[in-house]
Design a protein around this motif. Structure first.
Motif, PDB file in Angstrom:
ATOM      1  N   ARG A  64      75.611 -12.193  34.426  1.00 55.53           N
ATOM      2  CA  ARG A  64      75.045 -12.641  35.580  1.00 55.53           C
ATOM      3  C   ARG A  64      75.195 -14.221  35.921  1.00 55.53           C
ATOM      4  O   ARG A  64      75.302 -14.672  37.009  1.00 55.53           O
ATOM      5  CB  ARG A  64      73.360 -12.519  35.579  1.00 55.53           C
ATOM      6  N   SER A  65      75.350 -14.975  34.552  1.00 51.07           N
ATOM      7  CA  SER A  65      75.749 -16.559  34.544  1.00 51.07           C
ATOM      8  C   SER A  65      77.159 -16.878  35.184  1.00 51.07           C
ATOM      9  O   SER A  65      77.345 -17.810  35.699  1.00 51.07           O
ATOM     10  CB  SER A  65      75.336 -16.922  33.387  1.00 51.07           C
ATOM     11  N   VAL A  66      78.039 -15.716  35.269  1.00 53.56           N
ATOM     12  CA  VAL A  66      79.359 -15.997  35.618  1.00 53.56           C
ATOM     13  C   VAL A  66      79.478 -16.691  37.067  1.00 53.56           C
ATOM     14  O   VAL A  66      80.126 -17.609  37.427  1.00 53.56           O
ATOM     15  CB  VAL A  66      80.324 -14.796  35.395  1.00 53.56           C
ATOM     16  N   PRO A  67      78.821 -15.737  38.138  1.00 55.20           N
ATOM     17  CA  PRO A  67      79.093 -16.234  39.576  1.00 55.20           C
ATOM     18  C   PRO A  67      78.325 -17.460  39.499  1.00 55.20           C
ATOM     19  O   PRO A  67      78.840 -18.304  40.563  1.00 55.20           O
ATOM     20  CB  PRO A  67      78.364 -14.964  40.273  1.00 55.20           C
ATOM     21  N   ASP A  70      65.825  -4.943  23.526  1.00 50.58           N
ATOM     22  CA  ASP A  70      67.183  -4.885  23.168  1.00 50.58           C
ATOM     23  C   ASP A  70      67.523  -6.355  23.330  1.00 50.58           C
ATOM     24  O   ASP A  70      68.513  -6.553  24.506  1.00 50.58           O
ATOM     25  CB  ASP A  70      68.205  -3.962  23.957  1.00 50.58           C
ATOM     26  N   PRO A  71      67.560  -7.214  22.760  1.00 47.67           N
ATOM     27  CA  PRO A  71      67.835  -8.803  22.823  1.00 47.67           C
ATOM     28  C   PRO A  71      69.443  -8.950  23.145  1.00 47.67           C
ATOM     29  O   PRO A  71      69.599  -9.784  23.795  1.00 47.67           O
ATOM     30  CB  PRO A  71      67.415  -9.356  21.669  1.00 47.67           C
ATOM     31  N   LEU A  72      70.087  -8.201  22.318  1.00 47.39           N
ATOM     32  CA  LEU A  72      71.726  -8.200  22.415  1.00 47.39           C
ATOM     33  C   LEU A  72      72.208  -7.866  23.689  1.00 47.39           C
ATOM     34  O   LEU A  72      72.827  -8.526  24.548  1.00 47.39           O
ATOM     35  CB  LEU A  72      72.322  -7.601  21.242  1.00 47.39           C
ATOM     36  N   GLY A  73      71.633  -6.650  24.197  1.00 49.45           N
ATOM     37  CA  GLY A  73      71.989  -6.082  25.466  1.00 49.45           C
ATOM     38  C   GLY A  73      71.514  -7.313  26.773  1.00 49.45           C
ATOM     39  O   GLY A  73      72.171  -7.273  27.842  1.00 49.45           O
ATOM     40  N   THR A  74      70.215  -7.512  26.527  1.00 49.78           N
ATOM     41  CA  THR A  74      69.657  -8.483  27.427  1.00 49.78           C
ATOM     42  C   THR A  74      70.670  -9.766  27.712  1.00 49.78           C
ATOM     43  O   THR A  74      70.755 -10.160  28.592  1.00 49.78           O
ATOM     44  CB  THR A  74      68.168  -8.858  27.235  1.00 49.78           C
ATOM     45  N   ASP A 125      68.204 -10.563  33.769  1.00 49.06           N
ATOM     46  CA  ASP A 125      67.674 -10.792  35.158  1.00 49.06           C
ATOM     47  C   ASP A 125      68.477 -12.217  35.651  1.00 49.06           C
ATOM     48  O   ASP A 125      68.987 -13.107  34.898  1.00 49.06           O
ATOM     49  CB  ASP A 125      66.275 -10.990  35.290  1.00 49.06           C
ATOM     50  N   TRP A 126      68.276 -12.483  36.818  1.00 45.53           N
ATOM     51  CA  TRP A 126      69.003 -13.633  37.668  1.00 45.53           C
ATOM     52  C   TRP A 126      68.086 -14.876  37.099  1.00 45.53           C
ATOM     53  O   TRP A 126      68.916 -15.959  37.015  1.00 45.53           O
ATOM     54  CB  TRP A 126      69.047 -13.479  39.035  1.00 45.53           C
ATOM     55  N   LEU A 142      70.153 -19.903  31.641  1.00 48.60           N
ATOM     56  CA  LEU A 142      71.175 -19.981  30.762  1.00 48.60           C
ATOM     57  C   LEU A 142      72.240 -20.852  31.255  1.00 48.60           C
ATOM     58  O   LEU A 142      72.916 -21.688  30.444  1.00 48.60           O
ATOM     59  CB  LEU A 142      71.831 -18.551  30.684  1.00 48.60           C
ATOM     60  N   PHE A 143      72.455 -21.058  32.514  1.00 51.17           N
ATOM     61  CA  PHE A 143      73.484 -21.487  32.948  1.00 51.17           C
ATOM     62  C   PHE A 143      72.876 -23.254  33.049  1.00 51.17           C
ATOM     63  O   PHE A 143      73.878 -24.034  32.810  1.00 51.17           O
ATOM     64  CB  PHE A 143      73.851 -21.435  34.354  1.00 51.17           C
ATOM     65  N   VAL A 144      71.778 -23.651  33.355  1.00 49.27           N
ATOM     66  CA  VAL A 144      71.150 -24.725  33.204  1.00 49.27           C
ATOM     67  C   VAL A 144      71.328 -25.248  32.039  1.00 49.27           C
ATOM     68  O   VAL A 144      71.836 -26.390  31.735  1.00 49.27           O
ATOM     69  CB  VAL A 144      69.805 -25.109  33.796  1.00 49.27           C
ATOM     70  N   TYR A 145      71.192 -24.729  31.027  1.00 49.00           N
ATOM     71  CA  TYR A 145      71.217 -24.674  29.431  1.00 49.00           C
ATOM     72  C   TYR A 145      72.587 -25.192  29.134  1.00 49.00           C
ATOM     73  O   TYR A 145      73.068 -26.291  28.568  1.00 49.00           O
ATOM     74  CB  TYR A 145      70.888 -23.868  28.750  1.00 49.00           C
ATOM     75  N   ALA A 146      73.783 -24.326  29.505  1.00 49.15           N
ATOM     76  CA  ALA A 146      75.094 -24.514  29.040  1.00 49.15           C
ATOM     77  C   ALA A 146      75.730 -25.875  29.874  1.00 49.15           C
ATOM     78  O   ALA A 146      76.476 -26.593  29.369  1.00 49.15           O
ATOM     79  CB  ALA A 146      75.810 -23.297  29.534  1.00 49.15           C
TER      80      ALA A 146
END
Length: 278
Positions: A179-182, A168-172, A66-67, A73-77
């Motif tokens: 979704r983090s790419v854009p 499914d944690p890997l799929g999630t 989800d977004w 994830l983006f904020v972490y990276a």
């Protein structure tokens, strides 16, 4: 799963997670890449690798994730990359791990969980270790980098809490990376005039995204079902230690007394909270 296979998979996953700190630090210290470029290349390559793994193992990618999780994830990276402009690998890994665990424990307290006396002592010890590490002094890490890494840890804690109990944690995770790419491409556009990279830095970012992140998560999620909750939480305590040893061996970093004492306090306190809870 045999015990030998479980040990090998778990060890490889912990090495991969610690490797993220080493790859990011060496790239930003020794090559021409900037933090924003490293973040973008890491997330894009991680998304491609995870998409490929899920495609092979699941037959298709169903668009999980989800977004809001992708934003966390983006904020972490991004916080992780910008922090490692100034932080040593060991200090960064310790701050990250401490912030992740503090966020998850704090969420439990907010939800009504009550700490026993030994857990409370562990929590106070861990927080005291973080404070002691950041107190001003000759061996204190840079404040700006420390705050960025703490922010990255909080974001990863939020990401972990949002994904807790995923079927499914890997799929999630693959869906969230995609979704983090854009989002990270928007950062690229925003900072385009200040971005710069060379081939060495780009390759470090690809390794961080595809290998130590993408394949690292795939290995971890393979081992995770065979681990008890307390085992899974406790084994991750090895990540800052591995990063510290790697920083000394490969990056020529020094291990200060302050960092050693803070590590004992933070990791020891977390052990008390986790093991008593389980």
């Amino acid at each position: 799963m045999s015990m030998a296979r479980l040990i090998v998979l778990t060890s490889l996953a912990m090495l991969a997670f610690a490797g993220n700190s080493l790859l990011c630090r060496v790239a930003l210290r020794d090559t021409g890449i900037d933090a924003a470029s490293f973040t973008t290349i890491r997330l894009v390559s991680g998304a491609l690798m995870l998409w490929l793994i899920v495609r092979i193992s699941h037959g298709a990618h169903s668009g999980r994730g989800d977004w809001l999780s992708a934003l966390a994830l983006f904020v972490y990276a991004a916080g992780f990359s910008f922090a490692y402009v100034s932080l040593p690998a060991a200090t960064g890994a310790l701050l990250l791990f401490g912030a992740v665990q503090a966020t998850m424990i704090g969420r439990g307290l907010w939800a009504g969980e009550r700490l026993r006396n030994i857990q409370l002592a562990g929590f106070v010890l861990a927080v005291g270790g973080l404070v002691g590490l950041l107190l001003p002094g000759l061996s204190a890490p840079p404040l700006a980098g420390s705050l960025l890494m703490l922010s990255a840890g909080v974001a990863w804690g939020v990401y972990s809490l949002r994904g807790k109990g995923a079927i499914d944690p890997l799929g999630t995770t693959a869906g969230n990376f995609l979704r983090s790419v854009p989002i990270t491409l928007a950062l690229t556009v925003l900072l385009f005039s200040e971005m710069h990279a060379d081939s060495a830095g780009a390759w470090y970012a690809v390794l961080s995204g595809a290998i130590t992140s993408g394949i690292g998560y795939a290995i971890w999620y393979t081992a995770l079902p065979a681990l008890k909750a307390a085992q899974a939480a406790t084994v991750q305590l090895s990540v800052p230690v591995i990063a510290a040893l790697g920083g000394i061996a490969f990056l020529g970093e020094l291990l200060s007394l302050r960092l050693v004492l803070a590590s004992i306090a933070i990791l020891g306190g977390i052990v008390l909270v986790i093991t008593e809870r389980q």
